[in-house]
Scaffold this motif. Structure first.
Motif, PDB file in Angstrom:
ATOM      1  N   ILE A  94       0.770  -1.034   0.060  1.00 35.01           N
ATOM      2  CA  ILE A  94      -0.134  -0.006  -0.058  1.00 35.01           C
ATOM      3  C   ILE A  94       0.826   1.467   0.076  1.00 35.01           C
ATOM      4  CG2 ILE A  94      -1.638   1.257   1.338  1.00 35.01           C
ATOM      5  CD1 ILE A  94      -2.871  -1.492   2.351  1.00 35.01           C
ATOM      6  N   ALA A  95       1.831   1.365   0.633  1.00 33.72           N
ATOM      7  CA  ALA A  95       2.640   2.416   0.905  1.00 33.72           C
ATOM      8  C   ALA A  95       3.492   2.598  -0.464  1.00 33.72           C
ATOM      9  CB  ALA A  95       3.945   2.294   1.849  1.00 33.72           C
ATOM     10  N   GLU A  96       3.760   1.534  -1.389  1.00 29.29           N
ATOM     11  CA  GLU A  96       4.334   1.864  -2.400  1.00 29.29           C
ATOM     12  C   GLU A  96       3.302   2.402  -3.451  1.00 29.29           C
ATOM     13  OE1 GLU A  96       6.401  -0.852  -6.366  1.00 29.29           O
ATOM     14  OE2 GLU A  96       5.758  -1.778  -4.168  1.00 29.29           O
ATOM     15  N   ASN A  97       2.049   1.967  -3.346  1.00 27.05           N
ATOM     16  CA  ASN A  97       1.068   2.294  -4.309  1.00 27.05           C
ATOM     17  C   ASN A  97       0.365   3.698  -4.038  1.00 27.05           C
ATOM     18  OD1 ASN A  97       0.535   0.091  -6.638  1.00 27.05           O
ATOM     19  ND2 ASN A  97       0.874  -1.128  -4.673  1.00 27.05           N
ATOM     20  N   LEU A  98       0.139   3.895  -2.744  1.00 28.31           N
ATOM     21  CA  LEU A  98      -0.626   5.061  -2.511  1.00 28.31           C
ATOM     22  C   LEU A  98       0.003   6.325  -3.089  1.00 28.31           C
ATOM     23  CD1 LEU A  98      -1.548   5.364   1.200  1.00 28.31           C
ATOM     24  CD2 LEU A  98      -3.189   5.710  -0.981  1.00 28.31           C
ATOM     25  N   PRO A  99       1.228   6.713  -3.153  1.00 33.04           N
ATOM     26  CA  PRO A  99       1.548   7.845  -3.778  1.00 33.04           C
ATOM     27  C   PRO A  99       1.255   8.052  -5.385  1.00 33.04           C
ATOM     28  CG  PRO A  99       3.532   7.021  -2.531  1.00 33.04           C
ATOM     29  CD  PRO A  99       2.113   5.918  -2.572  1.00 33.04           C
ATOM     30  N   TRP A 175      -7.730  -1.084  -3.253  1.00 32.05           N
ATOM     31  CA  TRP A 175      -7.750  -2.247  -3.490  1.00 32.05           C
ATOM     32  C   TRP A 175      -7.289  -2.899  -4.803  1.00 32.05           C
ATOM     33  CZ3 TRP A 175      -8.663  -6.347  -0.181  1.00 32.05           C
ATOM     34  CH2 TRP A 175      -8.962  -7.517  -0.729  1.00 32.05           C
ATOM     35  N   GLU A 176      -8.001  -2.226  -6.017  1.00 29.07           N
ATOM     36  CA  GLU A 176      -7.531  -2.931  -7.302  1.00 29.07           C
ATOM     37  C   GLU A 176      -6.183  -2.585  -7.386  1.00 29.07           C
ATOM     38  OE1 GLU A 176     -10.206  -0.734  -9.789  1.00 29.07           O
ATOM     39  OE2 GLU A 176     -11.755  -2.372  -9.717  1.00 29.07           O
ATOM     40  N   GLU A 177      -5.700  -1.541  -7.206  1.00 26.86           N
ATOM     41  CA  GLU A 177      -4.264  -1.401  -7.344  1.00 26.86           C
ATOM     42  C   GLU A 177      -3.228  -2.334  -6.596  1.00 26.86           C
ATOM     43  OE1 GLU A 177      -1.429   0.707  -9.723  1.00 26.86           O
ATOM     44  OE2 GLU A 177      -3.675   1.188  -9.628  1.00 26.86           O
ATOM     45  N   VAL A 178      -3.645  -2.481  -5.323  1.00 24.38           N
ATOM     46  CA  VAL A 178      -2.903  -3.587  -4.552  1.00 24.38           C
ATOM     47  C   VAL A 178      -3.148  -5.013  -5.461  1.00 24.38           C
ATOM     48  CG1 VAL A 178      -2.710  -4.811  -2.254  1.00 24.38           C
ATOM     49  CG2 VAL A 178      -3.018  -2.120  -2.556  1.00 24.38           C
ATOM     50  N   ARG A 179      -4.189  -5.378  -5.599  1.00 23.63           N
ATOM     51  CA  ARG A 179      -4.382  -6.740  -6.172  1.00 23.63           C
ATOM     52  C   ARG A 179      -3.619  -7.010  -7.426  1.00 23.63           C
ATOM     53  NH1 ARG A 179      -6.711 -10.796  -6.121  1.00 23.63           N
ATOM     54  NH2 ARG A 179      -8.727 -10.828  -7.007  1.00 23.63           N
ATOM     55  N   ARG A 180      -3.537  -5.940  -8.026  1.00 24.80           N
ATOM     56  CA  ARG A 180      -2.480  -6.316  -9.503  1.00 24.80           C
ATOM     57  C   ARG A 180      -1.118  -6.883  -9.187  1.00 24.80           C
ATOM     58  NH1 ARG A 180      -4.553  -0.960 -10.996  1.00 24.80           N
ATOM     59  NH2 ARG A 180      -5.883  -1.124 -12.529  1.00 24.80           N
ATOM     60  N   SER A 181      -0.518  -6.755  -7.845  1.00 24.33           N
ATOM     61  CA  SER A 181       0.712  -7.274  -7.643  1.00 24.33           C
ATOM     62  C   SER A 181       0.631  -8.275  -6.241  1.00 24.33           C
ATOM     63  CB  SER A 181       1.768  -6.089  -7.344  1.00 24.33           C
ATOM     64  OG  SER A 181       1.215  -5.190  -6.446  1.00 24.33           O
ATOM     65  N   LEU A 182      -0.287  -8.275  -5.637  1.00 21.87           N
ATOM     66  CA  LEU A 182      -0.722  -9.091  -4.537  1.00 21.87           C
ATOM     67  C   LEU A 182      -1.833  -9.766  -4.236  1.00 21.87           C
ATOM     68  CD1 LEU A 182       1.001  -9.393  -1.829  1.00 21.87           C
ATOM     69  CD2 LEU A 182      -0.275  -7.813  -0.601  1.00 21.87           C
ATOM     70  N   PRO A 183      -1.925 -11.134  -4.416  1.00 20.41           N
ATOM     71  CA  PRO A 183      -2.938 -11.952  -4.618  1.00 20.41           C
ATOM     72  C   PRO A 183      -3.773 -12.044  -3.217  1.00 20.41           C
ATOM     73  CG  PRO A 183      -1.231 -13.354  -4.502  1.00 20.41           C
ATOM     74  CD  PRO A 183      -0.678 -12.051  -4.567  1.00 20.41           C
ATOM     75  N   LEU A 184      -5.044 -11.577  -3.037  1.00 23.77           N
ATOM     76  CA  LEU A 184      -5.651 -11.567  -1.714  1.00 23.77           C
ATOM     77  C   LEU A 184      -6.991 -12.343  -1.833  1.00 23.77           C
ATOM     78  CD1 LEU A 184      -5.398  -7.858  -1.172  1.00 23.77           C
ATOM     79  CD2 LEU A 184      -4.069  -9.662   0.012  1.00 23.77           C
TER      80      LEU A 184
END
Length: 199
Positions: A94-99, A175-184
């Motif tokens: 999340i810290a990587e994607n938020l900015p 959530w969609e941004e995170v899901r591109r690189s991290l399976p949940l």
């Protein structure tokens, strides 16, 4: 494996009962004690208090309910792989994607929080990311309807669409941004896999 659930409005009553349960000997001195905590922040509190009361204390492992359920279902399905639940990994993702999302209008409250007069405050960014990661982890356990809505492209469950909260849109986009690189995978989905495997 049996699971005991105890409820009380008084934390000290729960703590006293927890101490009674913990005092019982494990089947083997090499076994690890698993302690479920509502969120990762409770780990440090439990560790400090138990260390103060017992001096040396080892062979324990803290798990959030979601982490424990993932682990248990993985064992029940005899090794079928589920995405690993790790709030720390989710925090840094999340810290990587938020900015990268701060340019969007929906993220302006978050952008204003992590930016100070000197620019991006990394400490605030990590703290905010850790809070959001804990929230997402709770959603995976207790809000399967919300996860399903996000997976279907909606900001909020359709039956409650008229109650759309202000934060729903940016949470969905993140959530969609995170899901591109991290399976949940939600616990509800994992239980469905277990049911299929038992048929």
């Amino acid at each position: 494996m049996s699971v005991g659930i105890y409820q009380s409005l008084c934390f000290e009553s729960l703590w006293s009962h927890f101490q009674d349960v913990r005092a019982k000997s494990l089947s083997s001195p090499l076994d690890k004690e698993v302690i479920l905590v509502p969120a990762t922040g409770w780990e440090s509190y439990f560790s400090r208090r138990l260390a103060c009361q017992n001096g040396c204390w080892a062979q324990y492992r803290f798990m959030t309910p979601g982490h424990w359920m993932t682990h248990t279902l993985h064992e029940a399905l005899e090794g079928k792989k589920f995405p690993k639940r790790d709030v720390e990994v989710l925090t840094w993702n999340i810290a990587e994607n938020l900015p990268r999302l701060f340019e969007k209008t929906e993220f302006s409250p978050l952008r204003d929080y992590v930016h100070t007069g000197d620019g991006l405050d990394m400490r605030r960014l990590v703290d905010l990311s850790r809070s959001i990661a804990g929230l997402f982890d709770q959603y995976l356990v207790s809000r399967p309807d919300l996860i399903e809505a996000w997976e279907s492209g909606h900001d909020w469950p359709l039956q409650d669409a008229e109650l759309l909260p202000k934060h729903a849109t940016w949470q969905h986009q993140l959530w969609e941004e995170v899901r591109r690189s991290l399976p949940l995978l939600s616990v509800d989905a994992m239980v469905g896999s277990l049911a299929e495997a038992l048929e």
